[in-house]
Design a protein around this motif. Structure first.
Motif, mmCIF file in Angstrom:
data_model
loop_
_atom_site.group_PDB
_atom_site.id
_atom_site.type_symbol
_atom_site.label_atom_id
_atom_site.label_comp_id
_atom_site.label_asym_id
_atom_site.label_seq_id
_atom_site.Cartn_x
_atom_site.Cartn_y
_atom_site.Cartn_z
ATOM 1 N N GLU A 235 -43.074 24.106 34.274
ATOM 2 C CA GLU A 235 -41.898 24.636 34.972
ATOM 3 C C GLU A 235 -41.579 23.806 36.207
ATOM 4 N N LEU B 263 -39.570 24.355 30.595
ATOM 5 C CA LEU B 263 -39.038 25.676 30.269
ATOM 6 C C LEU B 263 -39.066 26.428 31.589
ATOM 7 N N ASP B 264 -37.901 26.738 32.097
ATOM 8 C CA ASP B 264 -37.782 27.228 33.469
ATOM 9 C C ASP B 264 -37.859 28.753 33.505
ATOM 10 N N ASN C 12 -32.791 26.205 28.722
ATOM 11 C CA ASN C 12 -34.041 26.672 28.104
ATOM 12 C C ASN C 12 -33.893 26.817 26.591
#
Length: 343
Positions: free
Chosen positions: A288, A310-311, A332
């Motif tokens: 992240e 992938l935030d 994402n």
């Protein structure tokens, strides 16, 4: 990135219990703050809450976020000034269990009009592995319809001391905003509570809520369509924040560590991830933007996997793949489609 568009988001609790009034109490500090006038003075705990407050409140609210861009929210320590600003608020939006310092400050602030987003939807327990196949989606959606935004009594089990402890294994997973359906439930509750807080602008709050809920509905449809036929359903992530998302779209999240992004994985867990990646044909280890990528890169190197972002959308910075919640969630989706081989 256009920092001006930052909208912190805080979840809102018990619309029914709120009866938020006494807006005049802040008129002097509003003037000192540069002409907020008679706007509702809202304090939001971190980005997902602030996003809701600003999108739904629109021109009628002045929102301050306790978590500045680039600060990992779990690590937040509040300054005396921030603690003071909480007690001067008309309305506080937060999500219990993410930020212990904030939970404590709100408790001690004496502010009556506090809204906890966790009470506006149902929380679940997610371990390091979360599979969408272990749950009946339709049943869950029916459950959400029954107990979602309106029924406060349905959420009494989420009151004091129910395990919303972000770092505890086995506690309720607070990352509800990463499921657009749950986030929409929370948005509806926030809208209702703002209508009660500021009846003069209730029609605008309702209109803004309806528009946001429709947008979240479109996002949900994009995820459903985009993740329908993946080559693999397993994704690996350093931070186990995507349990609700995995469950909603029939995927399996394998977290290297637990729900706490700073936790160090055990050697046994790393070995287990190696085996799972091979068996499930996983291609990517996700890290992240706000936490260290060291573990992900080491694991990827050892296993020959790719890395990707992938935030978990706990904050927005100039490194974020988008300027707000909707844009980052779209990024994402693209990252997951690529990693999972979804057409």
């Amino acid at each position: 990135m256009n920092v001006r568009r930052l909208i912190p988001t805080t979840a809102v609790a018990g619309a029914v219990v709120l009866g938020l009034t006494a807006l005049s109490a802040c008129s002097t500090s509003d003037a000192a703050d540069g002409g907020n006038g008679d706007k509702l003075k809202v304090t939001a705990s971190f980005y997902p809450m602030q996003f809701l407050a600003e999108r739904i409140g629109g021109e009628h609210v002045a929102v301050t976020s306790l978590t500045k861009p680039g600060v990992e929210p779990h690590d937040l320590e509040l300054t005396p000034r921030q603690i003071g600003s909480i007690s001067e608020s008309d309305y506080v939006l937060y999500l219990k269990g993410i930020q212990p310092a904030v939970d404590d400050a709100i408790k001690q602030s004496g502010v009556q009009n506090t809204v906890d987003a966790a009470t506006l939807t149902t929380l679940e327990n997610h371990g390091s592995e979360v599979s969408g196949h272990d749950h009946d989606h339709e049943g869950e959606e029916a459950h959400a319809d029954e107990h979602g935004h309106e029924g406060e009594e349905a959420h009494e089990e989420h009151s004091e001391g129910d395990g919303h402890n972000h770092g505890e294994e086995g506690g309720a997973d607070p990352h509800i905003w990463l499921d657009p359906v749950k986030y929409a439930e929370v948005a509806k509750g926030v809208g209702k509570s703002l209508e009660k807080a500021d009846p003069d602008h209730a029609a605008d709050y309702k209109k803004n809520t309806d528009a946001l809920v429709a947008e979240l509905g479109e996002l949900n449809t994009a995820y459903e369509t985009g993740l329908k036929n993946p080559a693999t359903k397993t994704f690996i992530t350093t931070h186990s924040a995507f349990g609700y998302l995995a469950e909603r779209y029939g995927l399996t999240q394998q977290g290297i560590a637990g729900i706490d992004p700073e936790a160090e994985p055990s050697p046994a867990r790393i070995q287990e991830i190696h085996t799972i990646a091979e068996k499930e044909k996983a291609t990517t280890v996700f890290f992240e933007t706000l936490a260290s990528d060291r573990t992900a890169k080491t694991l990827a190197k050892d296993t020959g996997l790719k890395t990707g972002v992938l935030d978990p959308l706990e904050g927005i910075t100039d490194k974020s793949q988008g300027a707000d919640y909707i844009e980052v969630m779209e990024s994402n989706l693209a990252a997951l489609q690529k990693a999972l081989g979804a057409k």
